[in-house]
Design a protein around this motif. Sequence first.
Motif, PDB file in Angstrom:
ATOM      1  N   HIS A 158      -9.218  12.459  -0.037  1.00 41.82           N
ATOM      2  CA  HIS A 158     -10.656  12.702   0.124  1.00 41.82           C
ATOM      3  C   HIS A 158     -11.462  12.321  -1.110  1.00 41.82           C
ATOM      4  CE1 HIS A 158     -10.387  16.358  -2.379  1.00 41.82           C
ATOM      5  NE2 HIS A 158      -9.217  16.522  -1.799  1.00 41.82           N
ATOM      6  N   GLU A 159     -10.818  12.041  -2.223  1.00 42.13           N
ATOM      7  CA  GLU A 159     -11.538  11.656  -3.430  1.00 42.13           C
ATOM      8  C   GLU A 159     -11.573  10.137  -3.549  1.00 42.13           C
ATOM      9  OE1 GLU A 159      -9.594  13.525  -6.682  1.00 42.13           O
ATOM     10  OE2 GLU A 159     -10.491  15.482  -6.329  1.00 42.13           O
ATOM     11  N   HIS A 160     -12.711   9.616  -3.998  1.00 38.81           N
ATOM     12  CA  HIS A 160     -12.866   8.176  -4.240  1.00 38.81           C
ATOM     13  C   HIS A 160     -12.539   7.364  -2.988  1.00 38.81           C
ATOM     14  CE1 HIS A 160     -13.221   9.098  -8.523  1.00 38.81           C
ATOM     15  NE2 HIS A 160     -12.132   9.825  -8.412  1.00 38.81           N
ATOM     16  N   ILE A 161     -13.023   7.820  -1.855  1.00 35.64           N
ATOM     17  CA  ILE A 161     -12.817   7.094  -0.608  1.00 35.64           C
ATOM     18  C   ILE A 161     -14.064   7.243   0.246  1.00 35.64           C
ATOM     19  CG2 ILE A 161     -11.673   9.057   0.521  1.00 35.64           C
ATOM     20  CD1 ILE A 161      -9.878   6.983   1.937  1.00 35.64           C
ATOM     21  N   VAL A 162     -14.552   6.129   0.811  1.00 37.70           N
ATOM     22  CA  VAL A 162     -15.799   6.121   1.571  1.00 37.70           C
ATOM     23  C   VAL A 162     -15.582   5.368   2.884  1.00 37.70           C
ATOM     24  CG1 VAL A 162     -17.278   6.249  -0.477  1.00 37.70           C
ATOM     25  CG2 VAL A 162     -16.575   4.024   0.392  1.00 37.70           C
ATOM     26  N   PRO A 163     -16.439   5.584   3.872  1.00 37.93           N
ATOM     27  CA  PRO A 163     -16.312   4.855   5.139  1.00 37.93           C
ATOM     28  C   PRO A 163     -16.552   3.355   4.959  1.00 37.93           C
ATOM     29  CG  PRO A 163     -17.703   6.804   5.400  1.00 37.93           C
ATOM     30  CD  PRO A 163     -17.493   6.602   3.935  1.00 37.93           C
ATOM     31  N   PHE A 164     -16.014   2.581   5.929  1.00 38.63           N
ATOM     32  CA  PHE A 164     -16.258   1.146   6.089  1.00 38.63           C
ATOM     33  C   PHE A 164     -15.611   0.291   5.013  1.00 38.63           C
ATOM     34  CE2 PHE A 164     -20.591   2.908   7.584  1.00 38.63           C
ATOM     35  CZ  PHE A 164     -20.003   3.425   8.723  1.00 38.63           C
ATOM     36  N   LYS A 165     -14.814   0.892   4.130  1.00 34.45           N
ATOM     37  CA  LYS A 165     -14.069   0.109   3.147  1.00 34.45           C
ATOM     38  C   LYS A 165     -12.588   0.143   3.500  1.00 34.45           C
ATOM     39  CE  LYS A 165     -16.679  -0.315  -1.130  1.00 34.45           C
ATOM     40  NZ  LYS A 165     -16.600  -0.207  -2.595  1.00 34.45           N
ATOM     41  N   ARG A 166     -11.933  -1.002   3.264  1.00 35.44           N
ATOM     42  CA  ARG A 166     -10.504  -1.076   3.551  1.00 35.44           C
ATOM     43  C   ARG A 166      -9.711  -0.629   2.326  1.00 35.44           C
ATOM     44  NH1 ARG A 166      -8.097  -6.591   5.913  1.00 35.44           N
ATOM     45  NH2 ARG A 166      -9.649  -6.006   7.508  1.00 35.44           N
ATOM     46  N   TYR A 167      -8.738   0.211   2.563  1.00 29.89           N
ATOM     47  CA  TYR A 167      -7.911   0.746   1.481  1.00 29.89           C
ATOM     48  C   TYR A 167      -6.453   0.398   1.713  1.00 29.89           C
ATOM     49  CZ  TYR A 167     -11.981   3.434   0.057  1.00 29.89           C
ATOM     50  OH  TYR A 167     -13.229   3.794  -0.371  1.00 29.89           O
ATOM     51  N   LYS A 168      -5.781   0.157   0.623  1.00 32.30           N
ATOM     52  CA  LYS A 168      -4.332  -0.007   0.656  1.00 32.30           C
ATOM     53  C   LYS A 168      -3.709   1.330   0.249  1.00 32.30           C
ATOM     54  CE  LYS A 168      -0.558  -2.371  -1.730  1.00 32.30           C
ATOM     55  NZ  LYS A 168      -0.221  -3.238  -2.881  1.00 32.30           N
ATOM     56  N   ILE A 169      -2.958   1.909   1.155  1.00 32.66           N
ATOM     57  CA  ILE A 169      -2.322   3.213   0.925  1.00 32.66           C
ATOM     58  C   ILE A 169      -0.833   2.971   0.681  1.00 32.66           C
ATOM     59  CG2 ILE A 169      -2.021   5.540   1.784  1.00 32.66           C
ATOM     60  CD1 ILE A 169      -4.941   4.728   1.612  1.00 32.66           C
ATOM     61  N   THR A 170      -0.325   3.496  -0.425  1.00 37.19           N
ATOM     62  CA  THR A 170       1.085   3.307  -0.781  1.00 37.19           C
ATOM     63  C   THR A 170       1.714   4.661  -1.063  1.00 37.19           C
ATOM     64  OG1 THR A 170       0.517   1.175  -1.795  1.00 37.19           O
ATOM     65  CG2 THR A 170       2.670   2.093  -2.307  1.00 37.19           C
ATOM     66  N   VAL A 171       2.929   4.843  -0.559  1.00 37.40           N
ATOM     67  CA  VAL A 171       3.685   6.083  -0.789  1.00 37.40           C
ATOM     68  C   VAL A 171       4.967   5.742  -1.536  1.00 37.40           C
ATOM     69  CG1 VAL A 171       4.802   8.080   0.260  1.00 37.40           C
ATOM     70  CG2 VAL A 171       2.730   7.121   1.297  1.00 37.40           C
ATOM     71  N   TYR A 172       5.202   6.459  -2.646  1.00 37.21           N
ATOM     72  CA  TYR A 172       6.426   6.319  -3.430  1.00 37.21           C
ATOM     73  C   TYR A 172       7.201   7.631  -3.373  1.00 37.21           C
ATOM     74  CZ  TYR A 172       4.023   2.422  -5.864  1.00 37.21           C
ATOM     75  OH  TYR A 172       3.349   1.274  -6.180  1.00 37.21           O
ATOM     76  N   PRO A 173       8.484   7.616  -3.063  1.00 38.07           N
ATOM     77  CA  PRO A 173       9.293   8.810  -3.298  1.00 38.07           C
ATOM     78  C   PRO A 173       9.787   8.803  -4.752  1.00 38.07           C
ATOM     79  CG  PRO A 173      10.588   7.145  -2.149  1.00 38.07           C
ATOM     80  CD  PRO A 173       9.227   6.549  -2.364  1.00 38.07           C
ATOM     81  N   LEU A 174       9.819   9.939  -5.391  1.00 34.58           N
ATOM     82  CA  LEU A 174      10.313  10.047  -6.769  1.00 34.58           C
ATOM     83  C   LEU A 174      11.679  10.720  -6.764  1.00 34.58           C
ATOM     84  CD1 LEU A 174       7.154  11.047  -8.846  1.00 34.58           C
ATOM     85  CD2 LEU A 174       8.012   8.776  -8.244  1.00 34.58           C
ATOM     86  N   TYR A 175      12.634  10.045  -7.404  1.00 36.29           N
ATOM     87  CA  TYR A 175      13.993  10.569  -7.517  1.00 36.29           C
ATOM     88  C   TYR A 175      14.272  10.907  -8.976  1.00 36.29           C
ATOM     89  CZ  TYR A 175      14.441   8.198  -2.971  1.00 36.29           C
ATOM     90  OH  TYR A 175      14.273   7.763  -1.686  1.00 36.29           O
ATOM     91  N   ASN A 176      15.440  11.482  -9.239  1.00 33.96           N
ATOM     92  CA  ASN A 176      15.835  11.756 -10.620  1.00 33.96           C
ATOM     93  C   ASN A 176      15.949  10.476 -11.435  1.00 33.96           C
ATOM     94  OD1 ASN A 176      15.990  14.581 -10.484  1.00 33.96           O
ATOM     95  ND2 ASN A 176      18.038  14.499  -9.583  1.00 33.96           N
ATOM     96  N   ASP A 177      16.312   9.369 -10.773  1.00 31.48           N
ATOM     97  CA  ASP A 177      16.500   8.095 -11.468  1.00 31.48           C
ATOM     98  C   ASP A 177      15.241   7.243 -11.494  1.00 31.48           C
ATOM     99  OD1 ASP A 177      19.145   8.715 -11.987  1.00 31.48           O
ATOM    100  OD2 ASP A 177      19.858   7.830 -10.114  1.00 31.48           O
ATOM    101  N   GLY A 178      14.124   7.747 -10.975  1.00 30.16           N
ATOM    102  CA  GLY A 178      12.888   6.990 -11.020  1.00 30.16           C
ATOM    103  C   GLY A 178      12.227   6.866  -9.663  1.00 30.16           C
ATOM    104  N   PRO A 179      11.138   6.101  -9.593  1.00 29.37           N
ATOM    105  CA  PRO A 179      10.426   5.938  -8.319  1.00 29.37           C
ATOM    106  C   PRO A 179      11.216   5.075  -7.339  1.00 29.37           C
ATOM    107  CG  PRO A 179       9.027   5.383 -10.208  1.00 29.37           C
ATOM    108  CD  PRO A 179      10.414   5.470 -10.706  1.00 29.37           C
ATOM    109  N   GLY A 180      11.093   5.407  -6.064  1.00 32.34           N
ATOM    110  CA  GLY A 180      11.654   4.572  -5.025  1.00 32.34           C
ATOM    111  C   GLY A 180      10.753   3.389  -4.735  1.00 32.34           C
ATOM    112  N   ALA A 181      11.232   2.495  -3.888  1.00 34.40           N
ATOM    113  CA  ALA A 181      10.434   1.332  -3.508  1.00 34.40           C
ATOM    114  C   ALA A 181       9.180   1.790  -2.774  1.00 34.40           C
ATOM    115  CB  ALA A 181      11.261   0.397  -2.630  1.00 34.40           C
ATOM    116  N   PRO A 182       8.050   1.093  -2.994  1.00 35.94           N
ATOM    117  CA  PRO A 182       6.805   1.496  -2.326  1.00 35.94           C
ATOM    118  C   PRO A 182       6.777   1.030  -0.874  1.00 35.94           C
ATOM    119  CG  PRO A 182       6.412  -0.437  -3.684  1.00 35.94           C
ATOM    120  CD  PRO A 182       7.843  -0.029  -3.932  1.00 35.94           C
ATOM    121  N   LEU A 183       6.047   1.764  -0.048  1.00 34.41           N
ATOM    122  CA  LEU A 183       5.764   1.355   1.324  1.00 34.41           C
ATOM    123  C   LEU A 183       4.265   1.538   1.537  1.00 34.41           C
ATOM    124  CD1 LEU A 183       7.046   0.303   3.916  1.00 34.41           C
ATOM    125  CD2 LEU A 183       7.240   2.652   4.707  1.00 34.41           C
ATOM    126  N   SER A 184       3.595   0.443   1.972  1.00 34.92           N
ATOM    127  CA  SER A 184       2.133   0.427   2.024  1.00 34.92           C
ATOM    128  C   SER A 184       1.622   0.211   3.439  1.00 34.92           C
ATOM    129  CB  SER A 184       1.577  -0.671   1.106  1.00 34.92           C
ATOM    130  OG  SER A 184       1.982  -0.476  -0.227  1.00 34.92           O
TER     131      SER A 184
END
Length: 582
Positions: free
Chosen positions: A386-412
Amino acid sequence: MWYPQGSVILVMCLQFSMCLWSVPPEKPTNLSCITYYDKNMTCWWNPGKDTHVPTTHQLKLFIPSIRLQNCTPEYSKNLCTIFYPNIRYYVDYSIWVEAENNFGKTDSDHIVLDAMDSVKPEPIFITSVQPGQGLSMALIVKWKNPSKLPIVFPLKYHLQYQMAKAVDWIQIQLEGASPRRESFTIKGLKPFTEYIVTICCMKRDGKGYWSDWSLEKSGTTSEDQPSQGPNLWMVNKNPKSQSRAVLIMWKELNKSDANGIILGYRMQIKERKSQSVTWINSTDLEYSLILSGEAYTITITAYNSVGNSPESTLTVPPANQEELPPVLHVCTASHDDQLMVKWKAPNSTVKKYVVEWCVAESDSNHCSEPGQWMYEPNSTEKAFVHEHIVPFKRYKITVYPLYNDGPGAPLSIKAYLQQDSPACGPFVHLKEIGKTEAQLEWDEIPVNKQHGFITNYTIFCKSAGENESHVTVGSASRKHTLVNLRGNTLYWVNVMASTVKGGTNGTAITFKTLIFAKGETAAIVSSTFLAFLSITVLMLLVYFKIKITQNSCQNVPDPAYSHPSINSPKSPVQIKNWLKAS
């Protein structure tokens, strides 16, 4: 005595009416009094139903051995005020109300009341709200009691407080040993937080009335060391390089976690293999550096005037490490002016998730500006952006899982908080034209003007005297060929781009089809050339024939009219030389 029949009826009605009006006043009820110390005592009552007969009310106050006091209402028939010094304290009054009209008197029930038992004190004045000495979660409230009350008048208090801009109040009853206290310490508060305080009082035995609430006064608790470390994240655009440009980012602490004014941040960058350590002090919220291909551990703390926060840690995996598993699926949906992001956990070893979003100004996977991000616990599989997001603009949303050994591969995934029809239509131009067909092309609308995902394009075509026709093509199409057109005809063409919210037309163009098709033109040219060639050859033949005829039909000279040339050779030698010269 004899009366006419009508007069008898009139007399009977008058007698009945007099009986209805000839009643004493109703008994007053619910007599109550309130005392404002050294000012006045006001009593009020319920006068009962209106009898429509003029009625007077008098308030009666009686103390044995003192003459009866009367109070006549001035502006209302159910309220009367007795002013100081005509009020006695610490003695019992017998008080009642007398109602009187022309047909009698009626008294209310008598009440016995000491004026001190009906006192409503003046509001308390709060002098200060200060942090507790050595206590970060306490405020000391000091006040002045109502000045006109006698010292022997014991009080009890209600104090209430709330965080600034909060809605609900928390109330405390103060009934300690002291009958006239002037301070109280509120404990169990949040550090470095503004609170609003107000207080009221009444006679300690509960007789009388609560004072009005005092004017509100605010105070702020003392600082304490931060209760949580900053959320830590990074941008690593070349994770497989042996010289990685990394942007480390962290977020400001919430006020409830900062517990004071954050003065700065201390960051430690430790290479695991060599155990070399770099310390960085910063007041910014990001730091850029070059890392080798080794594994690193980055920790950061925030500090204020009291102390340091707990550490936040981020692992940077080595460049040669295989990518850790991404989340299994990402989808989005608008939800109450927020963008809900949902995903599916890859396994049970995820420590937490990072949800990242940025404005996508093109169809590429790159963002036009630095992105925003937030942490989510491993117990959830969704987040609300809800922060820094407005209607009519396209956004790239990416989710990273975090493990003990570091971030996982992103999925967007790309998404809109809210879609609309495009801000403009596509620009169309004519690529090729024929007699019965025309090929159109159009440019893609810039992403920042699409205002949604393009679902299709609609091509409209019309000529004079014909109905408009249209055809719809997919969102991936950038060209289309119109067929079955009429030759040598002017056409009007427009292309509309559509999203789920509607379509927008581009600028219309006009064109005129050819008179002949391409094959027809070549055939006509060839035929014309052959005909021209044939005519030319024929004319040449005729010309040469005429010339030949003319040459064969010339006149033969008559020898009779011939004369020898003077230059003719006469001797054989001359003849021979003449022939050579010829």
